[in-house]
Design an enzyme around this catalytic site. Structure first.
Site, PDB file in Angstrom:
ATOM      1  N   ARG A 108       0.865  -1.187   0.000  1.00 20.73           N
ATOM      2  CA  ARG A 108       0.000   0.000   0.000  1.00 20.73           C
ATOM      3  C   ARG A 108       0.896   1.230   0.000  1.00 20.73           C
ATOM      4  NH1 ARG A 108      -5.006   2.281   3.527  1.00 20.73           N
ATOM      5  NH2 ARG A 108      -5.996   0.685   2.241  1.00 20.73           N
ATOM      6  N   HIS A 135      -7.603   0.798  -6.223  1.00 22.30           N
ATOM      7  CA  HIS A 135      -7.821   0.094  -4.945  1.00 22.30           C
ATOM      8  C   HIS A 135      -8.605  -1.196  -5.239  1.00 22.30           C
ATOM      9  CE1 HIS A 135      -7.924  -0.626  -0.794  1.00 22.30           C
ATOM     10  NE2 HIS A 135      -8.677   0.356  -0.345  1.00 22.30           N
ATOM     11  N   GLN A 138     -10.445  -3.406  -2.505  1.00 23.20           N
ATOM     12  CA  GLN A 138     -11.651  -2.755  -1.983  1.00 23.20           C
ATOM     13  C   GLN A 138     -12.836  -2.983  -2.915  1.00 23.20           C
ATOM     14  OE1 GLN A 138     -12.282  -0.806   0.974  1.00 23.20           O
ATOM     15  NE2 GLN A 138     -14.350  -1.164   0.228  1.00 23.20           N
ATOM     16  N   ASP A 231     -16.760   8.458  -0.875  1.00 21.42           N
ATOM     17  CA  ASP A 231     -15.445   8.286  -0.245  1.00 21.42           C
ATOM     18  C   ASP A 231     -15.075   9.657   0.333  1.00 21.42           C
ATOM     19  OD1 ASP A 231     -12.877   7.474   0.456  1.00 21.42           O
ATOM     20  OD2 ASP A 231     -12.110   7.355  -1.602  1.00 21.42           O
ATOM     21  N   CYS A 272     -16.090   2.980   1.283  1.00 28.01           N
ATOM     22  CA  CYS A 272     -14.935   2.118   1.552  1.00 28.01           C
ATOM     23  C   CYS A 272     -14.438   2.255   2.988  1.00 28.01           C
ATOM     24  CB  CYS A 272     -13.813   2.427   0.559  1.00 28.01           C
ATOM     25  SG  CYS A 272     -13.382   4.177   0.487  1.00 28.01           S
ATOM     26  N   ARG A 312     -13.918  -7.262   3.196  1.00 30.07           N
ATOM     27  CA  ARG A 312     -12.505  -7.081   2.830  1.00 30.07           C
ATOM     28  C   ARG A 312     -11.703  -8.337   3.154  1.00 30.07           C
ATOM     29  NH1 ARG A 312     -10.271  -2.277   2.509  1.00 30.07           N
ATOM     30  NH2 ARG A 312      -8.776  -3.423   1.256  1.00 30.07           N
TER      31      ARG A 312
HETATM   32  N1  NVA Z   1      -9.535   7.529  -1.490  1.00 32.15           N
HETATM   33  C1  NVA Z   1      -9.158   7.115  -0.154  1.00 32.15           C
HETATM   34  C2  NVA Z   1      -9.485   5.667   0.045  1.00 32.15           C
HETATM   35  C3  NVA Z   1      -9.195   5.142   1.417  1.00 32.15           C
HETATM   36  C4  NVA Z   1      -9.533   3.691   1.574  1.00 32.15           C
HETATM   37  C5  NVA Z   1      -7.680   7.373   0.062  1.00 32.15           C
HETATM   38  O1  NVA Z   1      -6.889   7.062  -0.842  1.00 32.15           O
HETATM   39  O2  NVA Z   1      -7.312   7.900   1.106  1.00 32.15           O
HETATM   40  N1   CP Z   2     -11.048   0.914   2.928  1.00 33.92           N
HETATM   41  C1   CP Z   2      -9.754   0.827   3.289  1.00 33.92           C
HETATM   42  O1   CP Z   2      -8.879   0.579   2.482  1.00 33.92           O
HETATM   43  O2   CP Z   2      -9.543   1.034   4.611  1.00 33.92           O
HETATM   44  P1   CP Z   2      -8.105   1.200   5.308  1.00 33.92           P
HETATM   45  O3   CP Z   2      -7.520   2.478   4.752  1.00 33.92           O
HETATM   46  O4   CP Z   2      -8.401   1.283   6.770  1.00 33.92           O
HETATM   47  O5   CP Z   2      -7.264   0.027   4.939  1.00 33.92           O
END
Ligand code: NVA
Ligand code: CP
Length: 326
Positions: A108, A135, A138, A231, A272, A312
């Site tokens: 990540r 993602h 997700q 989101d 998400c 998830r």
């Molecule tokens: N768009 C958000 C998704 C988090 C799961 C981010 O990248 O922070």
């Molecule tokens: N939805 C998601 O990816 O959550 P986290 O950022 O907590 O992993």
């Protein structure tokens, strides 16, 4: 089931056929039923899994860890600052080292190029746990949640209302189009998805019987939608943009009125997570208008956000088992 995915990396849904995504969803459902029945597997027994995190995570990290342990693997968390990765050692070198020690790698972080490089050099399956662009794990959980609710995905409409340029908007467009759904991105013009991606997604939809709508008109965008999705308005790494995004997206907050405007009484709300839906977090106290969804919708009877969060683990487990398991 999904046996043809052995050895593959899972970097973005665009790399997978509708049939492969369908197989992963079927395997997810089986693994969920097994877990509910108290049946744990040994599909990943003896495997060592590296979990590299440049950005914070609750769900993705915990889903990978619990999925590993459920199937007999050993997860090793490698946080930002724990390893030399990209600072003192190239990504390609770290990839080759980790590939000699681990059987699979989750990444990540910021750059999609980094996760692609890990996959290119490590020689083991690499799974994308979120980048600035995509993602995929997700959206697999989101598709599973909709399938559980409505039975089949083909022909369903999902309206994503919010920042139309972020990783979630990108991946939902691809994932929904691949499964023959009608995906709508409802956003101010300044936050419309990239034209090139829209073209690609339209080509996918033309093959699957899906549809793609990009609009700044909320009423038109949500009409008839089976799912409203949103989101955060500023993704990880975009914190400086919070005031600008609040100004741009205030009119796109998911409200009870917007849920009613779908004209359906079975519309579900998806997110998400993490979400701003009340003022019980530090950032929401600092920016009172930051909430992308009304608390009444988030906590309401049509919200499926915690089923989505649970899914998830089942979907991530399916990805690891399908690409690496026995
Ligand atoms: N768009 C958000 C998704 C988090 C799961 C981010 O990248 O922070
Ligand atoms: N939805 C998601 O990816 O959550 P986290 O950022 O907590 O992993």
């Amino acid at each position: 089931m999904a046996g043809n995915l052995k050895g593959r990396s899972f970097l973005k849904l665009i790399d997978f056929t509708p049939g492969e995504i369908g197989d992963l969803l079927s395997l997810s459902a089986t693994l969920k039923a097994n877990k509910r029945a108290g049946v744990t597997g040994r599909a990943l027994a003896g495997k060592n899994i590296a979990l590299i995190f440049e950005k914070a995570s609750t769900r993705t990290r915990c889903a990978f860890v619990t999925a590993c342990v459920d199937e007999g693997a050993h997860p090793e968390y490698l946080g930002k600052g724990d390893i030399q990765f990209g600072k003192k050692e190239t990504v390609a070198d770290t990839a080759r080292v980790l590939g000699r020690m681990f059987d699979g790698i989750q990444f990540r972080g910021f750059s999609q190029q980094v996760v692609e490089t890990l996959a290119q050099y490590s020689g083991v399956p690499v799974w994308n746990g979120l980048t600035d662009d995509w993602h995929p794990t997700q959206v697999l959980a989101d598709l599973m949640t909709m399938q559980e609710e409505f039975g089949a995905l083909k022909g369903l409409s999902l309206a994503y209302v919010g920042d139309g340029r972020n990783n979630m908007a990108n991946e939902l467009m691809v994932g929904c189009a691949k499964m023959g759904m009608h995906v709508r991105i409802v956003a101010p013009k300044a936050l419309f998805p990239k034209a090139e991606l829209v073209e690609t997604v339209r080509a996918i939809a033309a093959q699957t019987g899906g549809q793609v709508t990009i609009t700044d008109d909320v009423a038109a965008g949500v009409a008839g939608a089976h799912a409203l999705y949103t989101d955060v308005w500023a993704s990880m790494g975009e914190e400086a943009k919070i005031p600008e995004r609040i100004a741009q997206l205030k009119a796109y907050k998911i409200t009870r009125a917007m849920m009613a405007a779908t004209g359906r009484d079975d519309t579900i709300f998806l997110h998400c997570l993490p979400a701003f839906h009340n003022h019980d977090t530090d950032l929401a106290r600092q920016f009172p208008d930051i909430c992308e969804v009304e608390d009444e919708v988030f906590e309401g009877p049509r919200s499926r956000v915690f089923d989505e969060a649970e899914n998830r683990v089942h979907t991530i487990k399916a990805v690891m088992v399908a690409t690496l398991g026995r």
